[in-house]
Design an enzyme around this catalytic site. Structure first.
Site, short mmCIF file in Angstrom:
data_model
loop_
_atom_site.label_atom_id
_atom_site.label_comp_id
_atom_site.label_asym_id
_atom_site.label_seq_id
_atom_site.Cartn_x
_atom_site.Cartn_y
_atom_site.Cartn_z
N LEU A 17 0.75 -1.22 0.00
CA LEU A 17 -0.11 -0.05 0.15
C LEU A 17 0.66 1.29 0.02
O LEU A 17 0.29 2.36 -0.26
CB LEU A 17 -0.81 0.25 1.24
CG LEU A 17 -2.11 -0.88 1.18
CD1 LEU A 17 -2.89 -0.77 2.63
CD2 LEU A 17 -2.99 -0.58 0.11
N ARG A 18 2.18 1.05 0.21
CA ARG A 18 2.88 2.23 0.45
C ARG A 18 2.60 3.28 1.44
O ARG A 18 2.02 2.81 2.43
CB ARG A 18 3.11 3.00 -0.86
CG ARG A 18 3.35 2.09 -2.23
CD ARG A 18 4.57 1.23 -2.04
NE ARG A 18 4.88 0.67 -3.42
CZ ARG A 18 5.61 -0.50 -3.55
NH1 ARG A 18 6.21 -1.09 -2.55
NH2 ARG A 18 5.91 -0.97 -4.71
N ASN A 42 7.64 -3.32 3.44
CA ASN A 42 8.74 -2.63 2.99
C ASN A 42 8.89 -0.99 2.50
O ASN A 42 8.78 -0.77 1.50
CB ASN A 42 9.32 -3.35 1.62
CG ASN A 42 8.38 -3.55 0.66
OD1 ASN A 42 7.12 -3.30 0.93
ND2 ASN A 42 8.91 -3.88 -0.64
N LYS A 100 7.55 -10.78 8.05
CA LYS A 100 8.03 -10.76 6.51
C LYS A 100 9.56 -10.88 6.33
O LYS A 100 10.29 -10.13 6.77
CB LYS A 100 7.56 -9.45 5.41
CG LYS A 100 8.09 -9.57 4.26
CD LYS A 100 7.32 -10.48 3.33
CE LYS A 100 8.12 -10.79 2.00
NZ LYS A 100 7.21 -10.48 1.11
N HIS A 175 4.24 -15.16 -3.33
CA HIS A 175 4.27 -15.19 -4.76
C HIS A 175 5.24 -16.04 -5.58
O HIS A 175 6.00 -15.72 -6.23
CB HIS A 175 4.68 -13.60 -5.34
CG HIS A 175 5.86 -12.95 -4.62
ND1 HIS A 175 6.99 -13.67 -4.32
CD2 HIS A 175 5.87 -11.84 -3.81
CE1 HIS A 175 7.90 -13.00 -3.53
NE2 HIS A 175 7.19 -11.80 -3.40
N ASP A 248 0.14 -9.14 -4.41
CA ASP A 248 1.32 -8.56 -4.74
C ASP A 248 1.13 -7.45 -5.60
O ASP A 248 2.35 -6.81 -6.21
CB ASP A 248 2.66 -9.36 -5.16
CG ASP A 248 3.94 -8.77 -4.96
OD1 ASP A 248 4.28 -7.81 -4.30
OD2 ASP A 248 5.03 -9.25 -5.84
C1 NCD Z 1 7.61 -5.39 -4.79
C2 NCD Z 1 7.71 -3.85 -4.29
O1 NCD Z 1 7.53 -2.93 -5.21
O2 NCD Z 1 7.46 -3.42 -3.19
N1 NCD Z 1 8.04 -5.70 -5.93
C3 NCD Z 1 7.33 -6.65 -6.76
O3 NCD Z 1 7.94 -6.85 -7.97
N2 NCD Z 1 6.86 -7.49 -6.27
C4 NCD Z 1 8.55 -6.15 -3.97
C5 NCD Z 1 8.30 -7.59 -3.55
O4 NCD Z 1 7.11 -7.98 -3.26
O5 NCD Z 1 9.07 -8.18 -4.17
ZN ZN Z 2 5.44 -7.95 -2.72
#
Ligand code: NCD
Ligand code: ZN
Length: 346
Positions: A17-18, A42, A100, A175, A248
């Protein structure tokens, strides 16, 4: 022929969601169809402690438009300095649903992740003791390992040893993108599940690279050969309770995707349920969509299934916006490459 399908309201077991402007823009896209989501930690800086997770949860709930219901299921970002007691307290208070694990350097914002897995063994043992699941980004980062092999090598070199060393640890392989991942989950009865994204059911590596490079199909783990996509589809549509939806959905603004060093991530929150209905219909498995999107995830996480439902209705091609507007820049919505006929109503 089925033209209408009512299923329990789905959940997303892997979502980015950032923060800030991007959070405001993308949260309604998920909350429109999904009741809950496992929220990836992250951020920069990452969500490492219980205090961080509580603050992030408050920012998510503050960004939720009036009248929309949504429950963020928070996670902590595992570092080599993570305190097992902080994790246990955050779990006991109901604040977090998982932890995570990012191998350091594996993906977007993973620099604070784990390099030496022995250094987190005390945390993993505490998690096994209290029944708290570990969500794993399953790719090795060694420069000599080909990027298309990194998931398969991770299973052998990292994941299997961790699971053997930590009996009772409940693990979600996030994923998965390979037949190797599918086979590993199938071969292990207990304490192991896997999420599968929407886009990995639809694209293989040709979609990224043939006829010009397509930055909006670039994500990590990167899409693999067609045989792997087919294995993922068989797993997702099989009804096997160990496989469940984790989109994801990973928004990046277009200038960061359409770039000489473009970010990894596909943004699928907007049209995921329409895409999945199309995929499951193509495979003659619409009757398994509810298991994949709404039932198997809660069962793994030992949470109740949602009471509410959504209805998917088949009709003329569905219009969805090609981009989401955001104060920080537009965010391109995943293009499945075929028309979508299933609309979603709550
Ligand atoms: C994800 C991200 O942008 O945070 N990017 C992605 O390609 N899936 C990080 C992740 O889940 O690997
Ligand atoms: Zn991800």
């Amino acid at each position: 022929m089925t033209h209408s399908l009512t299923i329990r309201r789905p959940d997303d077991w892997h979502l980015h969601l950032r923060d800030g402007a991007v959070l405001n823009a993308v949260l309604p896209e998920t909350a429109r169809h999904f009741a809950r989501a496992i929220i990836m930690p992250n951020l920069v800086p990452p969500v490492v402690t219980g205090v961080d997770a509580a603050a992030y949860r408050d920012r998510i709930l503050a960004a939720l438009p009036d009248g929309m219901g949504f429950e963020p299921l928070m996670t902590l970002y595992l570092t080599e300095d993570t305190d097992p007691e902080d994790v246990a307290a955050a779990h006991a208070s109901g604040l977090i649903t998982a932890v995570k694990l990012y191998p350091a350097g594996a993906t977007t914002n993973s620099a604070s992740g784990v390099s030496d897995f022995r250094k987190v063994q005390n945390v993993l043992e505490k998690m096994a003791e209290i029944g708290l699941p570990l969500c794993v980004h399953g790719e090795v980062t060694d420069s000599e390992i080909d990027i298309f092999d990194r998931e398969a090598v991770f299973i052998d070199r990292v994941l299997d040893p961790i699971r053997r060393a930590t009996p009772g640890l409940r693990v979600v392989m996030e994923h998965i993108t390979t037949k190797n991942g599918v086979d590993y989950v199938r071969a292990n009865d207990t304490d192991l599940g896997a999420t599968i994204t929407t886009h990995h059911l639809i694209i293989n590596r040709n979609h990224i690279l043939v006829g010009g490079i397509k930055p909006h199909y670039y994500c990590l783990p990167v899409a693999k050969r067609e045989e792997h996509r087919i294995a993922l589809r068989e797993a997702a549509t099989s009804g096997d309770a160990r496989f469940f939806l984790g989109t994801d959905s990973a928004p990046h603004i277009d200038p960061l995707k359409e770039n000489a060093c473009g970010c990894a991530g596909c943004f699928t929150a907007t049209n995921t349920m329409s895409c999945l209905a199309e995929v499951f219909e193509q495979d003659g498995a619409l009757d398994q969509l509810e298991a994949f999107a709404s039932l198997n995830g809660p069962a793994f996480y030992r949470l109740p299934v949602n009471d509410a439902t959504i209805t998917l209705t088949k009709g003329d091609a569905v219009d969805y916006p090609p981009k989401i507007e955001c104060d920080a820049g537009d965010i391109t919505v995943f293009d499945p490459g075929f028309p979508l006929h299933w609309s979603v109503s709550a």
